[in-house]
Design an enzyme around this catalytic site. Structure first.
Site, short mmCIF file in Angstrom:
data_model
loop_
_atom_site.label_atom_id
_atom_site.label_comp_id
_atom_site.label_asym_id
_atom_site.label_seq_id
_atom_site.Cartn_x
_atom_site.Cartn_y
_atom_site.Cartn_z
N HIS A 107 -13.27 -15.52 -5.20
CA HIS A 107 -13.49 -15.83 -6.35
C HIS A 107 -13.69 -15.00 -7.53
O HIS A 107 -14.57 -13.88 -7.08
CB HIS A 107 -14.67 -16.81 -6.48
CG HIS A 107 -14.72 -17.61 -7.87
ND1 HIS A 107 -14.12 -18.68 -8.40
CD2 HIS A 107 -15.65 -17.10 -8.86
CE1 HIS A 107 -14.32 -18.95 -9.51
NE2 HIS A 107 -15.41 -18.09 -9.83
N CYS A 108 -13.02 -14.59 -8.28
CA CYS A 108 -13.16 -13.66 -9.17
C CYS A 108 -13.81 -13.94 -10.58
O CYS A 108 -13.44 -14.81 -11.33
CB CYS A 108 -11.81 -12.80 -9.71
SG CYS A 108 -12.15 -11.30 -10.77
N PRO A 109 -15.02 -13.14 -10.79
CA PRO A 109 -15.93 -13.59 -11.68
C PRO A 109 -15.45 -12.95 -13.13
O PRO A 109 -15.68 -13.53 -14.15
CB PRO A 109 -17.26 -12.88 -11.72
CG PRO A 109 -16.98 -11.62 -10.59
CD PRO A 109 -15.92 -12.11 -9.86
#
Length: 376
Positions: A107-109
């Site tokens: 999951h890429c912030p």
């Protein structure tokens, strides 16, 4: 180690601010003063591709399994209680997105989105165009700095004060962005293209290596062989299992095969689609992300060879959800017989290597990649 932001919207705001401030301030205050029109058009083309690929990485769904999905034979049957469906191979439930993600990488912030099967090409193209854009800008800025230095004896009124200020600010900032994005790009290419693994799967390989080094992996693999391939269990194979358990040194390559590594070029085709379209901003993978082609080592060649059978286990090969005798948390109570009487002893607790708690050398846990460990 993955970044966690207190306010998730900052993950979009910060990159957008950097792209706009570096890209357009550099053009207006510096590049317009000396750069040819052709090079300015090239620079703005890079800026446009950065914005477009970033937009697609943010808004393209990573992909989720259909509710009627059924796992194939000889694959782990992992049911997600939150999505109320079976997970396809390589899928995980994202705690932030609250859904199962096909071939979840992390999951890429910075995109407020999972990087998964359907949007991985957009993510890679975004990194690619950032590197191309910042490299081009670094060359232009260095050229300008060199020119100013060579003509440093010239009158100061020949240069705009604003140009010198922005050269001082943007040159190191641009170099920092180029360095950090290049490191991320190299890590993604090394994992996904050269090894065929997502970041989560690379983390899994490190964990399996630790288990193998502590001689905890092989017993689980043998139990899983009996579970996945019960028809291949016979006296000959059982004798091989006993011999393997008594063997002191076994390399990880003898125990674990990563089934999705097809070689760099085929890995790239599987992830990015047709080679001529790799840089086309709207292209993506050709398959559905529910099933993946496997390498030759995943096919059983000799059903009487336990070594071959072990290498054909589904990923991850040490799954213990179906096992009672071999689990991540074993009891510390031991019952033995001494002189005809049963004696209860408390064994020394072993170091826990729970999949949900294990950390790699970077200090990363499974949860750091966004995985909801409660439904793993």
């Amino acid at each position: 180690m993955p970044v966690k932001l207190k306010w998730p919207w900052l993950g979009i705001a910060i990159p957008s601010f950097l792209i706009a401030s570096i890209g357009y301030c550099a053009h207006y205050f510096i590049l317009l003063n000396f750069l040819s029109l052709r090079k300015q058009l090239w620079y703005q083309f890079c800026q446009t591709m950065i914005w477009l690929s970033y937009y697609l990485a943010i808004y393209t769904p990573p992909g989720k399994p259909p509710t009627n999905f059924k796992p194939s034979k000889n694959e782990w049957k992992v049911y997600c209680k939150k999505c109320k469906c079976y997970k396809p191979e390589r899928s995980h439930h994202c705690k932030t997105c609250n859904q199962c993600v096909l071939m979840m990488d992390h999951h890429c912030p910075w995109t407020m989105n999972c990087v998964g099967y359907n949007n991985f090409p957009h993510f890679i193209r975004f990194l690619f165009w950032v590197i191309v854009g910042t490299t081009s800008l670094a060359i232009f800025l260095t050229t300008r700095i060199h020119s100013i230095w060579v003509h440093r004896s010239s009158p100061s009124y020949l240069y705009y004060k604003s140009e010198l200020i922005f050269l001082t600010i943007l040159t190191p900032l641009n170099a920092f962005i180029l360095l950090t994005i290049s490191i991320l790009m190299i890590r993604c290419l090394f994992n996904q293209i050269f090894n065929g693994r997502s970041q989560i799967e690379s983390w899994e390989m490190d964990r399996l290596e630790t288990l193998a080094r502590m001689s905890k992996l092989l017993p689980i693999l043998i139990e899983n062989v009996w579970y996945i391939f019960p028809n291949l269990r016979n006296e000959h194979v059982e004798s091989q299992a006993e011999a393997l358990l008594n063997k002191k040194r076994l390399s990880l390559d003898e125990l674990v095969n990563f089934p999705y590594d097809l070689g760099p070029f085929r890995n790239a085709i599987q992830l990015l689609g047709t080679p001529p379209l790799w840089l086309y901003p709207f292209s993506g993978p050709q398959d559905d992300g529910l099933h993946f082609q496997k390498n030759e080592e995943s096919m059983i060649e000799d059903p009487n060879s336990l070594n071959d059978i072990i290498l054909c286990l589904p990923w991850p090969p040490d799954s213990t959800k179906h096992l009672n005798s071999t689990s991540e948390h074993t009891s510390n109570v031991q019952i033995i017989s001494e002189e005809g009487e049963q004696v209860i002893r408390i064994r020394t607790p072993e170091k826990k290597l729970s999949r949900s708690e294990w950390l790699n050398d970077w200090g990363e846990s499974l949860e750091d990649f966004g995985v909801d460990v409660d439904v793993e």
